[in-house]
Structure formats: structure tokens, C-alpha cells
Design a protein around this motif. Structure first.
Motif, PDB file in Angstrom:
ATOM      1  N   MET A   1      23.864 -39.259  15.222  1.00 28.03           N
ATOM      2  CA  MET A   1      25.092 -39.966  15.566  1.00 28.03           C
ATOM      3  C   MET A   1      25.895 -40.335  14.316  1.00 28.03           C
ATOM      4  SD  MET A   1      25.544 -40.572  18.889  1.00 28.03           S
ATOM      5  CE  MET A   1      26.272 -42.172  19.130  1.00 28.03           C
ATOM      6  N   GLU A   2      25.208 -40.822  13.289  1.00 23.45           N
ATOM      7  CA  GLU A   2      25.917 -41.272  12.083  1.00 23.45           C
ATOM      8  C   GLU A   2      26.595 -40.103  11.371  1.00 23.45           C
ATOM      9  OE1 GLU A   2      22.734 -42.152  12.719  1.00 23.45           O
ATOM     10  OE2 GLU A   2      23.146 -44.199  13.404  1.00 23.45           O
ATOM     11  N   CYS A   3      25.851 -39.004  11.188  1.00 20.18           N
ATOM     12  CA  CYS A   3      26.431 -37.841  10.506  1.00 20.18           C
ATOM     13  C   CYS A   3      27.516 -37.207  11.372  1.00 20.18           C
ATOM     14  CB  CYS A   3      25.354 -36.820  10.180  1.00 20.18           C
ATOM     15  SG  CYS A   3      24.156 -37.401   8.971  1.00 20.18           S
ATOM     16  N   GLY A   4      27.332 -37.179  12.688  1.00 17.36           N
ATOM     17  CA  GLY A   4      28.339 -36.633  13.588  1.00 17.36           C
ATOM     18  C   GLY A   4      29.614 -37.446  13.544  1.00 17.36           C
ATOM     19  N   GLU A   5      29.472 -38.769  13.459  1.00 21.05           N
ATOM     20  CA  GLU A   5      30.643 -39.643  13.387  1.00 21.05           C
ATOM     21  C   GLU A   5      31.412 -39.392  12.097  1.00 21.05           C
ATOM     22  OE1 GLU A   5      31.747 -41.698  15.651  1.00 21.05           O
ATOM     23  OE2 GLU A   5      33.308 -42.687  14.479  1.00 21.05           O
ATOM     24  N   THR A   6      30.694 -39.240  11.009  1.00 21.72           N
ATOM     25  CA  THR A   6      31.339 -38.979   9.721  1.00 21.72           C
ATOM     26  C   THR A   6      32.093 -37.659   9.757  1.00 21.72           C
ATOM     27  OG1 THR A   6      29.571 -40.185   8.614  1.00 21.72           O
ATOM     28  CG2 THR A   6      30.909 -38.727   7.253  1.00 21.72           C
ATOM     29  N   GLN A   7      31.463 -36.632  10.312  1.00 19.08           N
ATOM     30  CA  GLN A   7      32.124 -35.327  10.391  1.00 19.08           C
ATOM     31  C   GLN A   7      33.348 -35.391  11.299  1.00 19.08           C
ATOM     32  OE1 GLN A   7      29.012 -32.749  11.695  1.00 19.08           O
ATOM     33  NE2 GLN A   7      28.311 -32.318   9.617  1.00 19.08           N
ATOM     34  N   ALA A   8      33.229 -36.109  12.421  1.00 19.69           N
ATOM     35  CA  ALA A   8      34.355 -36.219  13.343  1.00 19.69           C
ATOM     36  C   ALA A   8      35.526 -36.939  12.691  1.00 19.69           C
ATOM     37  CB  ALA A   8      33.914 -36.946  14.611  1.00 19.69           C
ATOM     38  N   ARG A   9      35.238 -37.967  11.907  1.00 19.56           N
ATOM     39  CA  ARG A   9      36.315 -38.687  11.216  1.00 19.56           C
ATOM     40  C   ARG A   9      37.005 -37.800  10.201  1.00 19.56           C
ATOM     41  NH1 ARG A   9      36.484 -44.225  11.979  1.00 19.56           N
ATOM     42  NH2 ARG A   9      34.679 -45.051  13.075  1.00 19.56           N
ATOM     43  N   GLU A  10      36.229 -36.968   9.491  1.00 17.86           N
ATOM     44  CA  GLU A  10      36.832 -36.070   8.506  1.00 17.86           C
ATOM     45  C   GLU A  10      37.740 -35.047   9.188  1.00 17.86           C
ATOM     46  OE1 GLU A  10      33.567 -34.434   6.366  1.00 17.86           O
ATOM     47  OE2 GLU A  10      33.122 -36.332   5.337  1.00 17.86           O
ATOM     48  N   VAL A  11      37.295 -34.514  10.332  1.00 20.06           N
ATOM     49  CA  VAL A  11      38.107 -33.540  11.049  1.00 20.06           C
ATOM     50  C   VAL A  11      39.354 -34.208  11.611  1.00 20.06           C
ATOM     51  CG1 VAL A  11      38.156 -32.068  13.094  1.00 20.06           C
ATOM     52  CG2 VAL A  11      36.197 -32.016  11.579  1.00 20.06           C
ATOM     53  N   ARG A  12      39.184 -35.457  12.091  1.00 21.73           N
ATOM     54  CA  ARG A  12      40.314 -36.165  12.704  1.00 21.73           C
ATOM     55  C   ARG A  12      41.416 -36.453  11.696  1.00 21.73           C
ATOM     56  NH1 ARG A  12      44.207 -37.617  14.181  1.00 21.73           N
ATOM     57  NH2 ARG A  12      44.816 -39.031  15.851  1.00 21.73           N
ATOM     58  N   MET A  13      41.085 -36.529  10.426  1.00 21.82           N
ATOM     59  CA  MET A  13      42.092 -36.819   9.402  1.00 21.82           C
ATOM     60  C   MET A  13      43.019 -35.633   9.156  1.00 21.82           C
ATOM     61  SD  MET A  13      41.682 -39.913   8.495  1.00 21.82           S
ATOM     62  CE  MET A  13      42.535 -40.050   6.946  1.00 21.82           C
ATOM     63  N   THR A  14      42.715 -34.460   9.726  1.00 26.22           N
ATOM     64  CA  THR A  14      43.495 -33.264   9.421  1.00 26.22           C
ATOM     65  C   THR A  14      44.550 -32.956  10.465  1.00 26.22           C
ATOM     66  OG1 THR A  14      41.908 -31.820  10.533  1.00 26.22           O
ATOM     67  CG2 THR A  14      41.539 -32.253   8.205  1.00 26.22           C
ATOM     68  N   TRP A  15      44.680 -33.774  11.501  1.00 24.76           N
ATOM     69  CA  TRP A  15      45.682 -33.462  12.513  1.00 24.76           C
ATOM     70  C   TRP A  15      46.192 -34.759  13.145  1.00 24.76           C
ATOM     71  CZ3 TRP A  15      44.639 -35.085  17.464  1.00 24.76           C
ATOM     72  CH2 TRP A  15      43.315 -35.360  17.771  1.00 24.76           C
ATOM     73  N   CYS A  16      47.306 -34.656  13.862  1.00 26.52           N
ATOM     74  CA  CYS A  16      47.822 -35.766  14.659  1.00 26.52           C
ATOM     75  C   CYS A  16      48.665 -35.161  15.777  1.00 26.52           C
ATOM     76  CB  CYS A  16      48.643 -36.735  13.816  1.00 26.52           C
ATOM     77  SG  CYS A  16      50.261 -36.146  13.384  1.00 26.52           S
ATOM     78  N   VAL A  17      49.077 -35.990  16.709  1.00 23.52           N
ATOM     79  CA  VAL A  17      49.969 -35.534  17.759  1.00 23.52           C
ATOM     80  C   VAL A  17      51.275 -36.290  17.628  1.00 23.52           C
ATOM     81  CG1 VAL A  17      48.259 -34.746  19.415  1.00 23.52           C
ATOM     82  CG2 VAL A  17      48.899 -37.138  19.377  1.00 23.52           C
ATOM     83  N   ALA A  18      52.376 -35.583  17.789  1.00 24.88           N
ATOM     84  CA  ALA A  18      53.706 -36.172  17.689  1.00 24.88           C
ATOM     85  C   ALA A  18      54.674 -35.244  18.413  1.00 24.88           C
ATOM     86  CB  ALA A  18      54.117 -36.320  16.236  1.00 24.88           C
ATOM     87  N   PRO A  19      55.809 -35.803  18.881  1.00 27.76           N
ATOM     88  CA  PRO A  19      56.829 -34.916  19.462  1.00 27.76           C
ATOM     89  C   PRO A  19      57.469 -34.101  18.342  1.00 27.76           C
ATOM     90  CG  PRO A  19      57.557 -37.201  19.507  1.00 27.76           C
ATOM     91  CD  PRO A  19      56.168 -37.210  18.991  1.00 27.76           C
ATOM     92  N   ALA A  20      57.435 -32.797  18.489  1.00 29.03           N
ATOM     93  CA  ALA A  20      57.910 -31.921  17.423  1.00 29.03           C
ATOM     94  C   ALA A  20      59.429 -31.895  17.336  1.00 29.03           C
ATOM     95  CB  ALA A  20      57.366 -30.514  17.628  1.00 29.03           C
ATOM     96  N   TYR A  21      60.111 -32.333  18.400  1.00 30.00           N
ATOM     97  CA  TYR A  21      61.576 -32.369  18.394  1.00 30.00           C
ATOM     98  C   TYR A  21      62.000 -33.490  19.321  1.00 30.00           C
ATOM     99  CZ  TYR A  21      60.486 -29.488  22.424  1.00 30.00           C
ATOM    100  OH  TYR A  21      59.950 -29.022  23.577  1.00 30.00           O
ATOM    101  N   ASN A  22      63.283 -33.853  19.287  1.00 32.30           N
ATOM    102  CA  ASN A  22      63.792 -34.978  20.062  1.00 32.30           C
ATOM    103  C   ASN A  22      63.526 -34.788  21.548  1.00 32.30           C
ATOM    104  OD1 ASN A  22      65.047 -37.369  20.550  1.00 32.30           O
ATOM    105  ND2 ASN A  22      67.112 -36.483  20.623  1.00 32.30           N
ATOM    106  N   LYS A  23      62.883 -35.771  22.155  1.00 30.75           N
ATOM    107  CA  LYS A  23      62.526 -35.780  23.580  1.00 30.75           C
ATOM    108  C   LYS A  23      61.555 -34.657  23.945  1.00 30.75           C
ATOM    109  CE  LYS A  23      66.735 -38.070  25.013  1.00 30.75           C
ATOM    110  NZ  LYS A  23      67.915 -38.071  25.848  1.00 30.75           N
ATOM    111  N   GLY A  24      60.897 -34.099  22.979  1.00 29.21           N
ATOM    112  CA  GLY A  24      59.916 -33.057  23.234  1.00 29.21           C
ATOM    113  C   GLY A  24      58.568 -33.638  23.584  1.00 29.21           C
ATOM    114  N   ALA A  25      57.723 -32.798  24.062  1.00 26.54           N
ATOM    115  CA  ALA A  25      56.368 -33.212  24.387  1.00 26.54           C
ATOM    116  C   ALA A  25      55.560 -33.400  23.113  1.00 26.54           C
ATOM    117  CB  ALA A  25      55.703 -32.157  25.274  1.00 26.54           C
TER     118      ALA A  25
END
Ligand SMILES: [Zn+2]
Length: 74
Positions: A31-55
Motif C-alpha cells: 500500500m505504501e509503495c503503491g501510494e507513492t507511485q500513484a502520487r508520482e503519476v498523478r503529478m503528471t496530468w490534470c483535467v481542465a476545459p481545453a477551450y471556453n465552455k468546453g468539456a
């Protein structure tokens, strides 16, 4: 894959025991090593609307975030 519940599984990173149910789900690390790896992967992406009023979309390139702000002035 059917796993023997009596088998012991060890984390390849730290060597601690990994629960057989966790191995059955496909995880190889504790669990501890998996959490660390998941946090590292999570730092490489995000979600945002790519254009005005976009999904909301998956954004992996930080430069793409600079053009998502509709109120941005150059
Ligand atoms: Zn571990």
C-alpha cells in the motif's frame, strides 16, 4: 488468475508483505509503495476545459494549460 490464499507476496520495492487480495486485483506493490507511485503519476496530468465552455479533458502538457484561460491577456 487464481491465487493460493496461503501464498505470501512481497513488495518488490520494500519487501514487506502484500495482501493476497491486493495481488489478486493486479497490484504488485504494498500500500505504501503503491501510494507513492500513484502520487508520482498523478503529478503528471490534470483535467481542465481545453477551450471556453468546453468539456474537461485530460491535459498532460503544461503548455496546454496556458491557453485554457479565456481571460488571459498576452
Ligand atoms: Zn513496498
Amino acid at each position: 488468475m487464481i491465487l493460493n490464499p496461503r501464498m505470501k507476496f512481497h513488495c518488490p520495492n520494500c519487501g514487506s508483505d502484500v495482501a493476497p487480495a491486493r495481488v489478486h486485483l493486479g497490484y504488485k506493490h504494498c500500500m505504501e509503495c503503491g501510494e507513492t507511485q500513484a502520487r508520482e503519476v498523478r503529478m503528471t496530468w490534470c483535467v481542465a476545459p481545453a477551450y471556453n465552455k468546453g468539456a474537461y479533458q485530460l491535459i498532460t502538457n503544461p503548455d496546454d494549460l496556458k491557453v485554457t484561460n479565456p481571460k488571459r491577456t498576452i
